[in-house]
Enzyme design. Structure first.
Site, short mmCIF file in Angstrom:
data_model
loop_
_atom_site.label_atom_id
_atom_site.label_comp_id
_atom_site.label_asym_id
_atom_site.label_seq_id
_atom_site.Cartn_x
_atom_site.Cartn_y
_atom_site.Cartn_z
N CYS A 1 -0.87 3.83 -6.45
CA CYS A 1 -1.73 3.15 -5.47
C CYS A 1 -1.87 1.71 -5.95
O CYS A 1 -2.10 1.47 -7.14
CB CYS A 1 -3.10 3.84 -5.42
SG CYS A 1 -4.35 2.94 -4.47
N CYS B 1 0.87 -1.17 0.00
CA CYS B 1 0.00 0.00 0.00
C CYS B 1 0.91 1.23 0.00
O CYS B 1 1.72 1.41 0.93
CB CYS B 1 -0.87 -0.03 1.25
SG CYS B 1 -1.87 1.43 1.51
N1 DGL Z 1 -3.87 0.53 -1.95
C1 DGL Z 1 -3.62 1.77 -1.39
C2 DGL Z 1 -2.39 2.48 -1.82
O1 DGL Z 1 -1.55 1.85 -2.43
C3 DGL Z 1 -4.54 2.39 -0.47
C4 DGL Z 1 -5.57 3.23 -1.02
C5 DGL Z 1 -6.53 3.67 0.03
O2 DGL Z 1 -6.89 2.85 0.87
O3 DGL Z 1 -6.94 4.83 -0.02
O4 DGL Z 1 -2.22 3.63 -1.56
#
Ligand code: DGL
Length: 263
Positions: free
Chosen positions: A184, A74
């Protein structure tokens, strides 16, 4: 620590499975445990303190499940919390950050776009990397507000998703970017729709493969690579409705289990 212990992976939701896929492809014998914190998604609009607290909670659960290395799949959690995690636990952590450097180096138009959450774009780590590599480049940063919610609902290709992306990408199209950085881990699931919207000349870059390579190199350096050719075990846990997680995973791997877990 021993080689048979699983690699732990966490994300705010289902998006980090895009990173899990890269890891599984490069390291098929590794046992893995994936935590989808869908109950608390999205992380992108939370404060840094909240993101740190959630990252600590996920880490504690993965350590309880005996993981030998943790992949923070993430960008929002990496850019806001990985420093604290590394200072608090002995286990190695691999993080994911927007791939600004390759995009900036390859850009011929000297204009690139970065689509990421507010949490990532406003982080100190992102500011430092951006400052290093984009001095002579126009960087169009766009917050992907609303994208994660739709992906968590299984809507990667709906008319609503397409309309939202058309709106969000407008400033990038106007700036004639030649590289779009997906900052993301949820966004790789949008590549088919993005390809419909963006001109062919725009390259889409994400960091999944780099994270898998880094995972391999850290495991090798610590003599923790699992090289047995036995089938790996791949466990996917969600703390909310696991249906979307199950549908993503069932198309990818045979030896897996998707379940709910309280964490
Ligand atoms: N998958 C996420 C990232 O890489 C998180 C996005 C989120 O939960 O807002 O930032």
């Amino acid at each position: 620590m021993n080689k048979m212990q699983p690699i732990g992976i966490f994300d705010s939701g289902v998006g980090g499975t895009s990173i899990w896929k890269e890891i599984h492809e490069l390291l098929p014998y590794e046992n893995t445990i994936y935590l989808s914190d869908s109950k608390n998604a999205p992380y992108g609009l939370k404060t840094q303190e909240e993101i740190i607290a959630l990252s600590v909670k996920n880490t504690e659960k993965l350590l309880e499940l005996d993981c030998k290395l943790i992949v923070v799949a993430c960008n929002t959690a990496t850019t806001n919390a990985i420093k604290v995690l590394r200072n608090s636990y002995k286990v190695p952590f691999i993080g994911i950050e927007p791939a600004i450097k390759p995009a900036a180096l390859k850009s011929t138009n000297k204009a690139i776009g970065i689509l990421a959450t507010r949490g990532t774009l406003s982080s100190e780590l992102f500011a430092q990397t951006s400052e290093l590599y984009t001095k002579d480049i126009q960087v169009v940063e766009v917050e992907g507000n609303g994208l994660v919610e739709l992906i968590e609902a299984g809507e990667t290709n709906s008319p609503e998703m397409k309309d939202l992306l058309l709106y969000l990408l407008q400033p990038m199209l106007e700036a004639r970017i030649d590289h779009l950085v997906l900052g993301c881990s949820h966004y790789p699931y949008l590549i088919p729709v993005l390809r419909e919207i963006l001109p062919n000349s725009v390259q889409i870059i994400d960091s999944g493969e780099a994270v898998a390579k880094q995972t391999k190199s850290i495991l090798a350096a610590q003599d923790l690579l699992n090289e047995t050719s036995a089938n790996s075990s791949n466990l996917f846990y969600s703390n909310a409705n696991p249906l979307v997680l199950a549908s993503i995973i069932s198309s990818e791997v045979h030896n897996y289990k998707v379940d709910t877990l309280d964490f």
